[in-house]
Structures are given as structure tokens and as C-alpha cells.
Design an enzyme around this catalytic site. Structure first.
Site, mmCIF file in Angstrom:
data_model
loop_
_atom_site.group_PDB
_atom_site.id
_atom_site.type_symbol
_atom_site.label_atom_id
_atom_site.label_comp_id
_atom_site.label_asym_id
_atom_site.label_seq_id
_atom_site.Cartn_x
_atom_site.Cartn_y
_atom_site.Cartn_z
ATOM 1 N N GLU A 123 3.710 3.010 -2.778
ATOM 2 C CA GLU A 123 3.505 4.196 -3.614
ATOM 3 C C GLU A 123 4.886 4.796 -3.803
ATOM 4 O O GLU A 123 5.479 5.339 -2.869
ATOM 5 C CB GLU A 123 2.537 5.166 -2.936
ATOM 6 C CG GLU A 123 1.968 6.215 -3.871
ATOM 7 C CD GLU A 123 2.873 7.419 -3.990
ATOM 8 O OE1 GLU A 123 3.606 7.515 -5.011
ATOM 9 O OE2 GLU A 123 2.864 8.252 -3.084
ATOM 10 N N CYS A 178 5.787 13.291 -6.009
ATOM 11 C CA CYS A 178 5.886 12.248 -7.033
ATOM 12 C C CYS A 178 4.984 12.524 -8.227
ATOM 13 O O CYS A 178 5.131 11.893 -9.276
ATOM 14 C CB CYS A 178 5.582 10.882 -6.429
ATOM 15 S SG CYS A 178 4.076 10.855 -5.446
#
Length: 500
Positions: free
Chosen positions: A260, A294
Site C-alpha cells: 500500500e 496517502c
């Protein structure tokens, strides 16, 4: 161990975070100090794992893996439920460590610990549902007369490499799911958050996780690289930057990976949107944790007919945010992780201004604390549009055509999440289909996550999905049993002819 960590934080003393190796808290390596970005003094200290400790941890994990796999799913679930309750009981003390180490406001830190508790509870529920299948092999002629069964077996040794921006909850995701799956786990903590990483591991141990099931190592990229390259490691879950993720993949070689990585999240605000609500949500989610997420709101595209209206409402909402001491319960925005990160935000806002954009707010810093920055109308090639800011900055741009703005969103190398404010179902379905992202949030910004829903991206945002259910799939392998000549299915190919 947990009590000493929490007490040190409560007394504003240095939190001493040891490695946890082979069932004991220790560490022979050189100590590395963490400077709190707001306090600008040492707030925690951890020994960097030595080569000998890394080798021993890896060998020990391989030896322990078969033992941990024998622990029943019910036992694993009970322990994780204990950990969920413990996280809530120690909510404020754990949140204080986050605030000290990372400058994250207490209101955000408490929310992260709430999510830790929720994540452990979800992992416990998923442990109770790990199962397999009875395959209908008799559906094809070659399988007639046989039975085939599957179950999900623990992968063995898992490596969890966690980031600094949400170190408690992302450790809960990785370690909670790995333990639920029946693995032993090597945890590589972020150098910026050794104290909270040690506290979460200690909390799990005190909740009943056996010492054979987890080992914690502190250090930087060299420790992560050595662990990733170890042949004894079966699966790696990494969260961090795209560049570091690529390095992990290179070091890992032919291992199972769940990555990720970064993001450059866009939110689209259409002409039929509730602009006031969109502006308020964008302000709250664009600067929470100083934008160090993010999926933080970075690029906002507003239909030109509502552009000025949005800017006015957004600026007013940003002006209402409180910047200050992260330990103050009223603070909305604390510090970024360090001064270098803060300076990047300032430099990129200045670059955008030089390219013709308007810096409506911010563009300044006090140490690692960045004033919430609004950049209006930057060109498509500005750094604030092209790259991941990962800081307290939101870029706002007008658009004229929906199809074109989708293309603008897709121009990024990243594809994690996007937001869309509209009531037009045709646009919603079109955006869901066309946007190159892992998830679309409708009538919300990109910065929205449920810990029991799959989370992950495409392109340079990585692959695999986080949240316990989907991580358990990465942390387990499908094992098949074929019983030849024994069938629970019908095994005839014809029926005898009879007088009907």
C-alpha cells in the site's frame, strides 16, 4: 512493558522502546532517538536491531511458525477481542504517545486508537470465519468419483513494515490480521514512531498473544531490507512510499507481497454539489494529521460555475482550524513529522506561486508546523499537482467538462482513492468505472476509510488490499485435499435402463 511505556509518556519522560526478540524485551544495537516535532526534544528512544538480532529473529520466527499455526481460530479471536478492549481502556495514554512522537493532535490520536480497537475486533471476527470449500469436482467428467476439499492455512512467517503517519492502526491491521490467520509475525517499526509501535505490541502480548507469535525490531531502511530479503519470510505487508515499496519488492524477490503505497488523491465537486458541505469536509480532511495521509485531500477540482463560491467557503473553513500544541485537546493541526517534510510543503507552494498560482493561505512554517496552505489555480505541471505532497496543502483548480476532469484525475501516477460530490447517478457510475483508483467516495472526499472495507490502490499506489478480511487472504495459502475413489457427489455417468 506496556505500563512503563505509558507511564513515561504520562510523565513526559523519554519513552524507552526496546526490541521484542525471542520472547523478551531487549536490544544490543546503538540507541536511536526520536525528536518530537512539536516539542523539539527527545521523546522516545529505541535500539537499532543489529545484524545478529535480525538473523536470530528470522530464525526464531521460522522455528515458531508451526507452533503458532496450531493455535485455534477461536483462541486467536478471543485474544484479539481482549486487545480491542485493552486499546479502549488505554485510549488516552496511547494517544499521548502518538502526539508526542508525531505531533499528531490529541483529537486525531484518540481517533486512531479508537480505530485500533475496532481493527482488532474486526480481525477477531474474521478469525472466526476462516474456512475452506467442498469443491464440486464431480461437475466435470474427469472428477467423477472423487472428493476435493480446501482450507486456508497460515502462510508461516509474515513481515509487517509499518509507516509513521498512522503507526498504531496500520500495525493493528497488519499484525492483527496476521495473528488471526495463524502466522508468526516480524514487525519492523518506523523510526519516527518506536514508542507507539512497542506499546501496541506490548498491549497484544498482555492481551494473550503468545511470545512465539510476534517479534519487534527497530531501525531504518537497512533493517527493513534485511528482513525483506530473508528466505525464511513467506509474505510481506508494507505501507509507505512508492520508492521504498519498490525497494522492498526488489529485496524480497519471489515472495508474496501486499504493498500500500503513495497517493495524490483528487476530489471532484460538480455543479450540483452542496458546496458548503464539500468545502467543510475538504478542510477537515485535507489538513487532518497535517495532510500526512496517502488519501489526504490534495487536488480539488471544482466546476467553474461554483469555483469562487467553493474557494470562499473553503478558505473560511480553513481559517477556523486551530493550529498549535498537539497535546491541547482543541488543536486541529499539529506538526508534520519533521522540518524537512515541512520545508517541502513551503517550497512547493512557492514553486506554484512562481508558476502563476495564488497562495491564498499558508505557505509558511514554524519548525515542523506548517500553516494550512491553500494553492488556487496551479498549472497541471506544478509539483503540488503532479507529486504526492503528504503535507498540509490543498490545491484547488477549476474545470469545465466532467469527462475532461476525470482524465485530469487519471493523469497521476497514483491511484488510491478519489472523492466525488454530485447527485447525478450517471456521473457516479461513470466515475466509478473510469477513475483509475481503488475506491471512489461519493459525497465525501478522498480521505475517508472504514477499517472493515477493502483499502488499496492501482498503478504506483500498490497492489493488494488492506483490512483484516482481505489481508488474511494474503496471509494464508489455499491447501487442497483430494480423496480419490471417494465421493460425496453422485458418481454415475449413466443410469441403468429400466422399463419406465
Amino acid at each position: 512493558m506496556l505500563e512503563s511505556l505509558l507511564k513515561a509518556a504520562a510523565d513526559t519522560a523519554v519513552v524507552e522502546a526496546a526490541n521484542f526478540l525471542s520472547g523478551r524485551w531487549a536490544g544490543d544495537g546503538p540507541p536511536e532517538e526520536r525528536t518530537g516535532p512539536y516539542l523539539r526534544r527527545t521523546v522516545s528512544r529505541a535500539p537499532v536491531a543489529t545484524t545478529a538480532e535480525i538473523d536470530a529473529a528470522v530464525a526464531t520466527a521460522r522455528r515458531y511458525a508451526p507452533q503458532v499455526a496450531t493455535l485455534s481460530p477461536a483462541a486467536r479471536a478471543d485474544i484479539l477481542e481482549n486487545a480491542s478492549g485493552a486499546a479502549l481502556r488505554h485510549r488516552d495514554e496511547l494517544a499521548r504517545i502518538l502526539a508526542l512522537e508525531l505531533g499528531k493532535p490529541m483529537k486525531d490520536s484518540r481517533t486512531e486508537i479508537d480505530r485500533v480497537a475496532s481493527t482488532f475486533a474486526v480481525a477477531a471476527a474474521e478469525a472466526r470465519h476462516i474456512n475452506g470449500e467442498n469443491l464440486n469436482v464431480a461437475g466435470w467428467a474427469t472428477g467423477v468419483g472423487n472428493t476435493a476439499l480446501t482450507f486456508r492455512a497460515p502462510a508461516g512467517v509474515a513481515l509487517a513494515i509499518t509507516p509513521f503517519n498512522a503507526p498504531a492502526n496500520l500495525l493493528a491491521h497488519k499484525l492483527g490480521a496476521s495473528f488471526a490467520a495463524g502466522n508468526t509475525t516480524l514487525v519492523k517499526a518506523p523510526p519516527q514512531a518506536p514508542g507507539i509501535s512497542a506499546a501496541i505490541v506490548a498491549l497484544l502480548l498482555e492481551s494473550g498473544v503468545p511470545g512465539q507469535a510476534v517479534q519487534l525490531l527497530h531501525g531504518g531502511g537497512e533493517v527493513g531490507a534485511a528482513l525483506s530479503a530473508a528466505q525464511e519470510v513467506d509474505v510481506i505487508s508494507f505501507t509507505g512510499s512508492a520508492d521504498t515499496g519498490a525497494a522492498v519488492a526488489r529485496a524480497a524477490g519471489a515472495k508474496r507481497l501486499a504493498l500500500e503505497l503513495g497517493g495524490n488523491a483528487a476530489t471532484i465537486i460538480c455543479e450540483d454539489a452542496d458546496v458548503e458541505a464539500a468545502a467543510l469536509l475538504s478542510a477537515r480532511t485535507g489538513y487532518s494529521n497535517s495532510g500526512q495521509s496517502c488519501i489526504s485531500v490534495q487536488r480539488v477540482y471544482v466546476h467553474r460555475s461554483r469555483y469562487q463560491e467553493f474557494l470562499d467557503a473553503f478558505t473560511a473553513a480553513v481559517d477556523a482550524l486551530v493550529v498549535g500544541d498537539p497535546l491541547d485537546p482543541g488543536t486541529d493541526i499539529g506538526s508534520m513529522v519533521d522540518e524537512r517534510a515541512a520545508e517541502r510543503v513551503v517550497a512547493w507552494s512557492a514553486e506554484a506561486a512562481g508558476l502563476g498560482a495564488s497562495v491564498l493561505r499558508g505557505g509558511t512554517r514554524d519548525g515542523a508546523t506548517v500553516a494550512p496552505t491553500i494553492v488556487a489555480g496551479p498549472p497541471a505541471h506544478a509539483s503540488v499537482v503532479v507529486h504526492e505532497v503528504f503535507g498540509a496543502l490543498v490545491a484547488v483548480m477549476p474545470y469545465d467538462d466532467f469527462e475532461t476532469v476525470v482524465d485530469q484525475c487519471n493523469a497521476s501516477r497514483y491511484g488510491l482513492q478519489a472523492g466525488l460530490f454530485t447527485h447525478d447517478t450517471n456521473r457516479i457510475i461513470s466515475a466509478w468505472r473510469r477513475l483509475e483508483v481503488g475506491a471512489l467516495i461519493v459525497n465525501g472526499t478522498s480521505n475517508y476509510r472504514l477499517d472493515h472495507v477493502p483499502f488499496g490502490g492501482v498503478k504506483d499506489s500498490g497492489f493488494g488490499r488492506e483490512s483484516p478480511r482481505w489481508l488474511i487472504e494474503d496471509y494464508t495459502t489455499v491447501k487442497t485435499l483430494v480423496l480419490r475413489g471417494q465421493s460425496v457427489w453422485g458418481d454415475r455417468t449413466t443410469l441403468p435402463k429400466e422399463n419406465l
